[in-house]
Scaffold this motif. Structure first.
Motif, PDB file in Angstrom:
ATOM      1  N   LYS A   1     -52.952  25.436 139.458  1.00  0.00           N
ATOM      2  CA  LYS A   1     -52.836  24.930 140.823  1.00  0.00           C
ATOM      3  C   LYS A   1     -51.364  24.760 141.147  1.00  0.00           C
ATOM      4  CE  LYS A   1     -57.317  22.787 140.843  1.00  0.00           C
ATOM      5  NZ  LYS A   1     -58.079  23.977 141.030  1.00  0.00           N
TER       6      LYS A   1
ATOM      7  N   GLU B   1     -54.383  28.163 144.593  1.00  0.00           N
ATOM      8  CA  GLU B   1     -55.829  27.957 144.590  1.00  0.00           C
ATOM      9  C   GLU B   1     -56.476  28.328 145.924  1.00  0.00           C
ATOM     10  OE1 GLU B   1     -53.963  23.764 144.976  1.00  0.00           O
ATOM     11  OE2 GLU B   1     -53.474  25.653 143.995  1.00  0.00           O
ATOM     12  N   ASP B   2     -55.663  28.507 146.981  1.00  0.00           N
ATOM     13  CA  ASP B   2     -56.182  28.856 148.306  1.00  0.00           C
ATOM     14  C   ASP B   2     -56.088  30.348 148.638  1.00  0.00           C
ATOM     15  OD1 ASP B   2     -56.716  26.169 148.671  1.00  0.00           O
ATOM     16  OD2 ASP B   2     -54.875  25.781 149.796  1.00  0.00           O
ATOM     17  N   VAL B   3     -55.513  31.141 147.744  1.00  0.00           N
ATOM     18  CA  VAL B   3     -55.372  32.577 147.999  1.00  0.00           C
ATOM     19  C   VAL B   3     -56.761  33.211 147.972  1.00  0.00           C
ATOM     20  CG1 VAL B   3     -54.393  34.741 147.154  1.00  0.00           C
ATOM     21  CG2 VAL B   3     -53.048  32.630 147.021  1.00  0.00           C
ATOM     22  N   GLU B   4     -57.112  33.921 149.035  1.00  0.00           N
ATOM     23  CA  GLU B   4     -58.462  34.478 149.165  1.00  0.00           C
ATOM     24  C   GLU B   4     -58.651  35.810 148.451  1.00  0.00           C
ATOM     25  OE1 GLU B   4     -59.905  34.411 153.173  1.00  0.00           O
ATOM     26  OE2 GLU B   4     -59.315  32.325 153.439  1.00  0.00           O
ATOM     27  N   ASP B   5     -57.641  36.683 148.479  1.00  0.00           N
ATOM     28  CA  ASP B   5     -57.760  37.988 147.832  1.00  0.00           C
ATOM     29  C   ASP B   5     -57.730  37.789 146.308  1.00  0.00           C
ATOM     30  OD1 ASP B   5     -56.373  40.422 146.470  1.00  0.00           O
ATOM     31  OD2 ASP B   5     -57.128  41.207 148.378  1.00  0.00           O
ATOM     32  N   PRO B   6     -58.768  38.211 145.591  1.00  0.00           N
ATOM     33  CA  PRO B   6     -58.830  37.975 144.139  1.00  0.00           C
ATOM     34  C   PRO B   6     -57.644  38.560 143.369  1.00  0.00           C
ATOM     35  CG  PRO B   6     -60.945  38.770 144.950  1.00  0.00           C
ATOM     36  CD  PRO B   6     -59.970  38.891 146.085  1.00  0.00           C
TER      37      PRO B   6
ATOM     38  N   GLN C   1     -54.564  36.514 144.081  1.00  0.00           N
ATOM     39  CA  GLN C   1     -54.642  35.231 143.395  1.00  0.00           C
ATOM     40  C   GLN C   1     -54.235  35.375 141.928  1.00  0.00           C
ATOM     41  OE1 GLN C   1     -58.449  33.080 142.952  1.00  0.00           O
ATOM     42  NE2 GLN C   1     -57.307  31.321 143.728  1.00  0.00           N
TER      43      GLN C   1
END
Length: 116
Positions: free
Chosen positions: A75, A84-89, A92
């Motif tokens: 985090k 922790e808020d990044v949407e693209d795997p 991230q």
């Protein structure tokens, strides 16, 4: 939509930047390799193979033997973005690695970096 530039960048160009960042702060290449191994499951030979074959960052993560189940514990903020808020795997995973290398460069103990 075109891929983000970092996805197509060869690992052979990104990896030395991680090592340089760590070494500027008195840390070692071995510690960088340990972090990469912890996160992705690559052993030393596998990491070297990815670098030598000049696989891009996307392929590097796609072929990772096993992402660490504790990676969700990573985090914090990298480049003003909470990892922790990044949407693209894929992004991230890249941000997780960036965050771990940042922690190393800031002098954090390996036990804490590796979420033990």
């Amino acid at each position: 939509m075109p891929k983000h530039r970092i996805f197509t960048m060869p690992l052979a160009k990104v990896y030395p930047a991680y090592v340089q960042k760590a070494e500027r702060k008195g840390r070692s290449k071995q510690e960088v390799d340990q972090i990469i191994g912890w996160l992705t499951g690559y052993d030393q030979a596998g990491l070297l193979e990815q670098i030598e074959l000049e696989h891009d960052v996307e392929t590097f993560f796609d072929q990772a033997p096993a992402m660490n189940p504790n990676c969700a514990l990573i985090k914090g903020v990298v480049c003003g973005i909470r990892v922790e808020d990044v949407e693209d795997p894929l992004m991230q995973k890249i941000r997780w690695l960036d965050k771990l290398i940042d922690e190393l460069a800031k002098g954090k103990a390996m036990e804490k970096i590796l979420r033990r």
